[in-house]
Design a protein around this motif. Structure first.
Motif, PDB file in Angstrom:
ATOM      1  N   GLU A  30      13.379 -37.900 -36.115  1.00 57.04           N
ATOM      2  CA  GLU A  30      13.347 -38.447 -34.769  1.00 57.04           C
ATOM      3  C   GLU A  30      14.700 -38.233 -34.095  1.00 57.04           C
ATOM      4  O   GLU A  30      15.726 -38.652 -34.616  1.00 57.04           O
ATOM      5  CB  GLU A  30      13.054 -39.939 -34.873  1.00 57.04           C
ATOM      6  CG  GLU A  30      13.049 -40.645 -33.573  1.00 57.04           C
ATOM      7  CD  GLU A  30      12.873 -42.126 -33.803  1.00 57.04           C
ATOM      8  OE1 GLU A  30      13.537 -42.888 -33.090  1.00 57.04           O
ATOM      9  OE2 GLU A  30      12.103 -42.512 -34.668  1.00 57.04           O
ATOM     10  N   LEU A  33      17.723 -41.033 -28.914  1.00 52.76           N
ATOM     11  CA  LEU A  33      17.636 -41.057 -27.462  1.00 52.76           C
ATOM     12  C   LEU A  33      18.982 -40.688 -26.860  1.00 52.76           C
ATOM     13  O   LEU A  33      19.052 -39.937 -25.893  1.00 52.76           O
ATOM     14  CB  LEU A  33      17.189 -42.448 -26.998  1.00 52.76           C
ATOM     15  CG  LEU A  33      17.175 -42.697 -25.498  1.00 52.76           C
ATOM     16  CD1 LEU A  33      16.200 -41.768 -24.801  1.00 52.76           C
ATOM     17  CD2 LEU A  33      16.822 -44.145 -25.216  1.00 52.76           C
ATOM     18  N   LEU A  78      15.292 -46.118 -17.809  1.00 52.70           N
ATOM     19  CA  LEU A  78      14.890 -44.761 -18.210  1.00 52.70           C
ATOM     20  C   LEU A  78      14.349 -43.978 -17.020  1.00 52.70           C
ATOM     21  O   LEU A  78      14.650 -42.800 -16.859  1.00 52.70           O
ATOM     22  CB  LEU A  78      13.850 -44.830 -19.323  1.00 52.70           C
ATOM     23  CG  LEU A  78      14.344 -45.368 -20.662  1.00 52.70           C
ATOM     24  CD1 LEU A  78      13.186 -45.504 -21.637  1.00 52.70           C
ATOM     25  CD2 LEU A  78      15.442 -44.479 -21.229  1.00 52.70           C
ATOM     26  N   LEU A  95      11.681 -37.921 -23.287  1.00 48.48           N
ATOM     27  CA  LEU A  95      12.499 -39.110 -23.062  1.00 48.48           C
ATOM     28  C   LEU A  95      11.709 -40.372 -23.414  1.00 48.48           C
ATOM     29  O   LEU A  95      12.197 -41.247 -24.122  1.00 48.48           O
ATOM     30  CB  LEU A  95      12.968 -39.170 -21.605  1.00 48.48           C
ATOM     31  CG  LEU A  95      13.774 -40.406 -21.203  1.00 48.48           C
ATOM     32  CD1 LEU A  95      15.132 -40.390 -21.899  1.00 48.48           C
ATOM     33  CD2 LEU A  95      13.961 -40.451 -19.699  1.00 48.48           C
ATOM     34  N   THR A  96      10.477 -40.427 -22.944  1.00 43.44           N
ATOM     35  CA  THR A  96       9.622 -41.579 -23.215  1.00 43.44           C
ATOM     36  C   THR A  96       9.350 -41.709 -24.710  1.00 43.44           C
ATOM     37  O   THR A  96       9.419 -42.797 -25.268  1.00 43.44           O
ATOM     38  CB  THR A  96       8.298 -41.445 -22.447  1.00 43.44           C
ATOM     39  OG1 THR A  96       8.587 -41.299 -21.057  1.00 43.44           O
ATOM     40  CG2 THR A  96       7.409 -42.650 -22.652  1.00 43.44           C
ATOM     41  N   ALA A  98      11.181 -40.488 -27.249  1.00 46.75           N
ATOM     42  CA  ALA A  98      12.408 -40.836 -27.969  1.00 46.75           C
ATOM     43  C   ALA A  98      12.734 -42.319 -27.794  1.00 46.75           C
ATOM     44  O   ALA A  98      13.187 -42.977 -28.725  1.00 46.75           O
ATOM     45  CB  ALA A  98      13.576 -39.970 -27.490  1.00 46.75           C
ATOM     46  N   ALA A  99      12.488 -42.845 -26.596  1.00 46.69           N
ATOM     47  CA  ALA A  99      12.763 -44.261 -26.339  1.00 46.69           C
ATOM     48  C   ALA A  99      11.827 -45.169 -27.129  1.00 46.69           C
ATOM     49  O   ALA A  99      12.203 -46.269 -27.516  1.00 46.69           O
ATOM     50  CB  ALA A  99      12.639 -44.554 -24.848  1.00 46.69           C
TER      51      ALA A  99
END
Length: 118
Positions: A30, A33, A78, A95-96, A98-99
């Motif tokens: 993973e 972020l 974000l 991005l979503t 990873a968050a």
């Protein structure tokens, strides 16, 4: 000196999917972020302070996100960062993911380009 970043993000292979012969095997690791944000910020050639100002956030928030000090970033933060960085499509989805802690495949290549006269 300018930094140019090529960032490629792809969905991970499913468990029953074998990679093609000779292809690198995804690790399923993973990406942080913070690493994504920093790469996109460097690609945009802006400092943490400039990104914070563009997004309407406190610079401390950007620093903490890049350092991995915020385990649950706010969706609003974000969204503002994504708009400030011009993220769309696959990058916005990355991005979503990873968050939320979802594993994604990621390749980041930073190139340092020397400006004439430096």
């Amino acid at each position: 000196m300018r930094v140019l970043a090529n960032i490629t993000v792809a969905a991970p292979a499913t468990e029953d999917e074998a990679p093609p012969r000779g292809a690198p095997v995804p690790t399923g690791a993973e990406p942080a972020l913070g690493a994504l944000l920093r790469a996109w910020r460097e690609r945009a050639l802006v400092t943490q302070e400039e990104l914070a100002a563009r997004a309407g956030l406190n610079v401390r928030t950007v620093r903490r996100l890049e350092a991995g000090a915020l385990s649950r970033p706010r969706a609003t933060s974000l969204r503002l960062l994504a708009q400030a960085l011009g993220l769309e499509g696959t990058e916005l989805a990355a991005l979503t993911q990873a968050a939320s802690g979802t594993a994604i495949e990621l390749t980041v290549t930073l190139r340092y380009v020397e400006e004439p006269g430096e």
